[in-house]
Design an enzyme around this catalytic site. Structure first.
Site: not given
Length: 368
Positions: A48, A53, A91, A131, A149, A201, A305
């Site tokens: 997790e 992201q 990562l 989360y 999430d 979805c 980012t």
DNA sequence: GAATCGTGGCT
DNA sequence: TAGCCAAGATT
């Protein structure tokens, strides 16, 4: 009937339909317990954190490397920080790795190696937010936590035709998710929603005809599914400029590396020495050592980012006996893999080591 | 609430 | 090419 609003999804219909779909369509993932297996909280937690992201495909090799080398929380807690950062390199979001270390040491040292089995207990640990606390509680400990999430946000926004833009809609979506969460196998329910979001979805062009929830979906009934969730407009990314100095030592071809400050951007990671990165134009050249620095014609571009980076790479060959300046280290090529080099620095090294030629630069740059 | 914090894949 | 987005957390 015209103008009638479709009814909201009913938990007593949605959860069972989703469970039937999941029984036949669940993805097989390395960190997922097979049916009948007892989940390992350590593996659930590690996956997790890595998946925050980050895509399933990217995480796979890292998860295998970590669990192979550090099979339980005690092994991870006992590892060197640098070894963990090196294994994490590439990562991204490196604060995750720093918090991973802190969390492992709290669990191994203060909690007897056992992760808390409640959402609230998990949420107190470093790197575990709303989360991840809910996901680990549900998946590893069968707690009926409302997992939310990005996938589930999207599924809820569509199911309930929620038009409030994210992130403002998050509390609403969380309540919707909570209302649909069953007490039976809540972990499977959460993973089923994530699989549904990943396979059916999807963000663009959702495959509504194959969706097990289409009959309960308000967004679909209103013809809005593909447009949801709405999002607040994003800020444009500025471009920052910087210099990077690739010094190559004669004989063994070692390169000069430094370490970034322990927090902030790429905190604690290895770096090629260079300038600050600024939006104000080209930074003043300040080479780490005096040499015949030549500017490569090709710049290195990298996007973070919240900004674009354009690095001018300078390269110099120096004598084998050249000492490393304070705070820096000569690293031979075969030893690079043992250093926590983020992707942007790998790009710089690739440019500095592979690219031929290099342009002469003004003499004032050559001496610090 | 708004910023900060990586990277890769896909359109 | 440029934007979008992914199993978010922290400050």
């Amino acid at each position: 009937m015209t103008g009638m609003s479709p009814p909201p999804p009913r938990p007593d219909r949605v959860a069972p339909a989703l469970a039937r779909w999941y029984a036949a369509n669940a993805r097989v993932l390395p960190w997922r317990a097979r049916p009948g297996e007892v989940p390992d909280p350590y593996r659930v937690w590690l996956s997790e954190i890595m998946l925050q992201q980050t895509t399933v495909a990217t995480v796979g090799p890292y998860f295998h490397a970590f669990t192979g080398r550090w099979p339980d929380v005690h092994a991870l807690a006992g590892a060197d920080d640098q070894a963990i950062l090196t294994a994490w390199a590439g990562l991204g979001y490196y604060a995750r790795a720093r918090n991973l270390i802190r969390c492992a040491r709290v669990v191994a040292g203060e909690l007897g190696g056992r992760f808390p089995d409640s959402e609230a207990g998990l949420a107190k640990l470093p790197g575990i937010g709303p989360y991840t606390a809910a996901a680990v509680a549900a998946i590893a400990f069968d707690r009926p936590a409302a997992v939310l999430d990005g996938n589930i946000e999207r599924v809820m926004a569509r199911l309930f035709a929620e038009e409030t833009p994210l992130p403002a809609a998050k509390p609403l979506l969380r309540r919707h998710a909570a209302a649909l969460t069953p007490t039976v196998r809540p972990g499977d329910h959460a993973q089923a929603l994530m699989d549904l979001g990943a396979l059916i979805c999807t963000p663009r062009r959702p495959d509504c005809p194959r969706c097990p929830l289409v009959g309960d979906c308000r967004g679909h009934a209103l013809g809005l599914a593909a447009e949801l969730p709405r999002r607040a407009p994003k800020k444009a990314k500025p471009t920052r400029l910087g210099l990077a100095y690739v010094a190559i030592r004669a004989g063994d071809g070692a390169v000069l590396l430094g370490r970034r400050p322990p927090s902030g951007l790429l905190g604690g990671m290895a770096e090629v020495p260079g300038s600050d990165w600024t939006e104000q134009g080209a930074p003043a050249p300040r080479p780490p050592l005096s040499a015949d620095w030549r500017r490569l014609s090709r710049t290195v571009r990298h996007t973070f980012t919240h900004f674009h980076l354009e690095l001018t790479v300078l390269r110099a060959s120096v004598a084998a006996a050249t000492p490393a300046p304070a705070g820096l280290l000569w690293v031979p090529p075969q030893a690079l893999a043992g250093h926590p080099l983020p992707t942007v620095m790998r790009k710089v090294l690739a440019a500095g080591l592979d690219s031929p030629g290099g342009k002469r630069i003004p003499s004032r740059v050559r001496n610090s």
